[in-house]
Scaffold this motif. Structure first.
Motif, short mmCIF file in Angstrom:
data_model
loop_
_atom_site.label_atom_id
_atom_site.label_comp_id
_atom_site.label_asym_id
_atom_site.label_seq_id
_atom_site.Cartn_x
_atom_site.Cartn_y
_atom_site.Cartn_z
N PRO A 228 0.83 -1.21 0.00
CA PRO A 228 0.00 0.00 0.00
C PRO A 228 0.87 1.27 0.00
O PRO A 228 1.88 1.34 0.70
CB PRO A 228 -0.81 -0.13 1.30
CG PRO A 228 -0.86 -1.59 1.57
CD PRO A 228 0.46 -2.12 1.10
N ALA A 229 0.44 2.25 -0.78
CA ALA A 229 1.20 3.50 -0.91
C ALA A 229 0.80 4.45 0.22
O ALA A 229 0.10 5.44 0.02
CB ALA A 229 0.93 4.13 -2.27
N THR A 230 1.26 4.13 1.42
CA THR A 230 0.86 4.90 2.59
C THR A 230 2.00 5.70 3.21
O THR A 230 1.76 6.51 4.09
CB THR A 230 0.29 3.97 3.67
OG1 THR A 230 1.26 2.95 3.98
CG2 THR A 230 -1.00 3.31 3.18
N GLN A 231 3.24 5.45 2.78
CA GLN A 231 4.35 6.20 3.36
C GLN A 231 5.43 6.41 2.30
O GLN A 231 5.69 5.55 1.46
CB GLN A 231 4.94 5.48 4.57
CG GLN A 231 5.58 4.12 4.27
CD GLN A 231 6.07 3.43 5.52
OE1 GLN A 231 5.28 2.89 6.29
NE2 GLN A 231 7.38 3.43 5.73
N LEU A 232 6.04 7.59 2.35
CA LEU A 232 7.11 7.93 1.41
C LEU A 232 8.48 7.54 1.94
O LEU A 232 9.41 7.31 1.16
CB LEU A 232 7.10 9.43 1.13
CG LEU A 232 5.91 9.97 0.32
CD1 LEU A 232 5.90 11.48 0.35
CD2 LEU A 232 5.96 9.46 -1.10
N GLU A 233 8.63 7.44 3.29
CA GLU A 233 9.94 7.17 3.87
C GLU A 233 10.58 5.91 3.29
O GLU A 233 9.92 4.93 2.99
CB GLU A 233 9.83 6.99 5.40
CG GLU A 233 9.34 8.21 6.13
CD GLU A 233 7.84 8.21 6.35
OE1 GLU A 233 7.40 8.83 7.32
OE2 GLU A 233 7.12 7.59 5.53
N ARG A 234 11.92 5.99 3.13
CA ARG A 234 12.72 4.84 2.70
C ARG A 234 12.26 4.26 1.36
O ARG A 234 12.43 3.08 1.08
CB ARG A 234 12.75 3.76 3.78
CG ARG A 234 13.38 4.25 5.09
CD ARG A 234 13.33 3.18 6.18
NE ARG A 234 14.15 2.02 5.81
CZ ARG A 234 15.46 1.92 6.06
NH1 ARG A 234 16.10 2.90 6.68
NH2 ARG A 234 16.12 0.85 5.70
N ASP A 413 -1.97 0.59 -4.91
CA ASP A 413 -2.95 0.48 -3.83
C ASP A 413 -2.92 1.77 -3.03
O ASP A 413 -2.21 1.91 -2.03
CB ASP A 413 -2.59 -0.72 -2.94
CG ASP A 413 -3.72 -1.08 -1.98
OD1 ASP A 413 -4.76 -0.38 -1.98
OD2 ASP A 413 -3.56 -2.06 -1.22
N LEU A 414 -3.68 2.76 -3.48
CA LEU A 414 -3.71 4.08 -2.86
C LEU A 414 -4.76 4.12 -1.76
O LEU A 414 -5.79 3.44 -1.84
CB LEU A 414 -3.99 5.15 -3.90
CG LEU A 414 -2.98 5.25 -5.06
CD1 LEU A 414 -3.47 6.26 -6.09
CD2 LEU A 414 -1.61 5.64 -4.55
N PRO A 422 -6.07 -2.27 -5.35
CA PRO A 422 -5.12 -1.63 -6.28
C PRO A 422 -5.77 -1.26 -7.61
O PRO A 422 -6.66 -1.96 -8.10
CB PRO A 422 -4.04 -2.69 -6.48
CG PRO A 422 -4.68 -3.98 -6.09
CD PRO A 422 -5.69 -3.66 -5.05
N LYS A 423 -5.32 -0.12 -8.14
CA LYS A 423 -5.90 0.41 -9.39
C LYS A 423 -4.80 0.76 -10.39
O LYS A 423 -3.69 1.14 -10.01
CB LYS A 423 -6.72 1.68 -9.10
CG LYS A 423 -7.84 1.50 -8.09
CD LYS A 423 -8.94 0.59 -8.61
CE LYS A 423 -10.15 0.58 -7.70
NZ LYS A 423 -9.87 0.14 -6.33
N ASN A 424 -5.16 0.65 -11.64
CA ASN A 424 -4.27 0.96 -12.74
C ASN A 424 -4.04 2.47 -12.83
O ASN A 424 -4.98 3.26 -12.72
CB ASN A 424 -4.92 0.45 -14.03
CG ASN A 424 -4.06 0.59 -15.25
OD1 ASN A 424 -2.86 0.71 -15.16
ND2 ASN A 424 -4.70 0.59 -16.41
#
Length: 591
Positions: A228-234, A413-414, A422-424
């Motif tokens: 899931p695209a929930t954090q930008l770190e690392r 997966d936003l 997840p979406k295209n």
């Protein structure tokens, strides 16, 4: 050769109304002259490196892209990257166009055989590499490659062409999705191998080959689409990589990450190797830096590390490279001339220079290509779209997920519509004209999505920046389909247009934008999304925006109509003949 136009020499002042947008460069072997493609004002500058002044400016009949210089330096070849692609041939003695050669749709990269007799051309939207006989100006072969070839390099022995395919092909709903490097054997004019990059690799921009011909290097991002695209770190959304390919065995060694643990190296673009083979340079177009890498130490360390660990190791490059901040903005192509690196600085209309032999630590200077103009609102929007310095820890820009403003070929997966769905990735072309902008309609329009994207980057920006992003996205224009014949529908597409109407496709994809601006249940939901309704996307530019359906399960329009349409929810196709299906696809892919 076929002569279609003759250019003129333009010396002196440039057009003050247009930025230059340098993107591609090539240097003569003496290191005295740098030729620079200026994308926006359709000129190629001739920069005298001794004086730091633009000596001449060549007006070209199209959008200048990649450049190639003949071995004897008497001819400059310019790719005019338009739907009706041309190669402009310039006499370097007087900087005049003497011939043009028709090629394919959007020629994006050039390479010359060592004898100067054959020009290799990536025709980006024909998905092929052409062999052009320069004595006749005729195409001698056309080799299909995977998807959107944007760069190529020739091995020192002339036997192999390595071709960078910009984004992944195929469906996006599986466990593995990645862009590929194609390998063409020049003697037989055949595709010899296809080398997949690491999972999630997309946005491939640059290639170079080591002087000994042993290794090829490719720049790209790696999308962490499987979490899931929930954090930008690392780098848990996007990391930035250099892939290393064994050019003898024709296989991927691994990708190494160019980021630091707490600071990304966003949107790597140009890559070059010095003639002594000791140093690699990589431009980071997203934060205006160049990585200077000790190539020999890199390979020594590679030999001690398991390759499967490297694409996740944010510490691997420690001690192997320096990150050098440029004084210009938006570096793209990079070339090495002796101990110096030169890069095209797209947004500051300048050439960046790094002296590797400087007594102090290497630092960057810039040579302006002319008067620096204030950015218009649209230009500033383009800059913000491709700039990662305002993103938390500089991990990515908008262009990381929307390379070339379209899709990256991945599912994400936003959190905007709940995790586990997840979406295209959608194209941004016509986004403001075809609301809603998200697959499930949680964003009512593109303006809302732009501001949500700013928050996703953990940024606080003035409203004027959001407006500039809006204006840039609004300015995007669809590219003409390669299936059109002299700009018109083919006979097959004309028949397909009738099938499109009779099969009831037009009830959801209504002209002229080929959408109905609301959600519909098209039977593609699974699990918790079983009864979800989805946005009906525009079909304009469908020829280049796959994969399709909300989760990217369909690799092509053909699969949408045949494989994933059992209940005729994507048009009534079950009773169509094979010819009618072929004609329908031809029409849709001509839009």
């Amino acid at each position: 050769m076929i002569c279609l136009a003759v250019g003129t020499l333009l010396a002196g002042a440039e057009d003050p109304a247009a930025p230059r947008s340098p993107s591609a460069i090539v240097a003569d072997k003496g290191g005295n002259i740098l030729y620079v493609s200026q994308t926006t004002n359709q000129k190629v500058a001739v920069l005298d490196l001794t004086s730091g002044k633009v000596r001449n400016s060549i007006q070209v009949p199209g959008t200048p892209g990649d450049l190639a210089l003949s071995p004897d330096r008497s001819r400059l070849y310019i790719a005019l990257a338009d739907p009706d692609g041309l190669i402009a041939v310039v006499n370097t003695a007087n900087a005049r166009i003497i011939n043009t050669i028709p090629v394919g749709h959007t020629p994006s990269a050039l390479a010359l055989s060592s004898d100067g007799k054959t020009l290799y051309v990536c025709n980006r939207f024909n998905n092929q590499v052409a062999f052009i006989d320069l004595s006749s100006g005729k195409e001698r072969a056309s080799i299909p490659v995977t998807r959107e070839p944007v760069d190529l390099v020739l091995s020192p022995d002339g036997k192999h062409l390595f071709v960078a395919n910009h984004i992944p092909a195929g469906p996006a709903d599986g466990a593995f999705t990645a862009a590929e490097i194609s390998v063409i054997e020049t003697k037989s004019k055949t595709l010899l191998a296809t080398i997949p990059l690491n999972n999630g690799s997309t946005g491939v921009n640059g290639l170079c080959i080591s002087p000994d011909g042993h290794h090829v290097y490719a720049t790209h991002t790696i999308g962490r689409y499987h979490v899931p695209a929930t954090q930008l770190e690392r780098g848990w959304v996007n990391t930035n990589a250099l892939s290393i390919i064994d050019a003898v065995k024709l296989q991927l060694i691994s990708a190494v990450l160019l980021d630091n643990i707490d600071r990304g190296a966003p949107n790597p673009w140009g890559v070059t190797c010095t003639s002594d083979g000791k140093t690699l340079g990589v431009t980071h177009s997203g934060n205006h830096e160049v990585s200077v890498i000790d190539r020999l130490a890199l390979h020594k360390k590679l030999a001690t590390k398991p390759p499967e660990d490297l694409p996740n190791d944010l510490s691997f490059m420690v001690g192997l490279r320096q990150r050098i901040k440029l004084s210009g903005l938006g570096p793209r192509e990079l070339v090495a001339v002796g101990p110096k690196l030169y890069t095209a600085e797209y947004f500051s209309d300048s050439i960046g220079i790094i002296d590797l032999n400087a007594q102090a630590a290497p630092h960057a200077t810039s040579v302006p290509l002319g008067e620096v103009l204030p950015m218009s609102v649209v230009r500033r929007g383009e800059f913000l779209f491709k700039d990662a310095t305002w993103c938390f820890q500089q991990w990515q820009s908008c262009a990381s997920c929307h390379p070339s403003d379209r899709t990256d070929g991945l599912n994400w997966d936003l959190p905007n519509d709940g995790l586990g769905t997840p979406k295209n990735t959608k194209s941004l072309v016509l986004a403001h004209q075809t609301p809603p902008t998200t697959v499930t309609g949680v964003r009512a329009n593109a303006e809302t999505s732009v501001r949500a994207g700013i928050r996703f980057f953990r940024a606080v920006r003035p409203e004027s920046d959001a407006v500039a992003l809006d204006e840039y996205i609004k300015s995007l224009k669809p590219v003409r389909s390669p299936l059109l014949v002299k700009g018109q529908l083919s006979p097959s597409a004309v028949r397909g247009k009738k099938v499109f109407n009779s099969a009831d496709c037009a009830s959801c994809h209504k002209p002229p934008l080929y959408t109905k601006f609301k959600l519909s249940d098209v039977g593609t939901g699974v699990n918790q999304e079983k009864d979800f309704k989805y946005d009906i996307p525009t079909l304009i530019e469908a020829w280049r925006n796959g994969p399709f359906l909300h989760d990217g399960r369909a690799a092509s329009i053909r699969e949408v109509i045949t494989k994933f349409n059992p209940h005729d929810e994507h048009g009534t196709s079950s009773d169509l003949s094979q010819q009618e299906i072929d004609d329908l696809i031809e029409f849709v892919e001509s839009l």
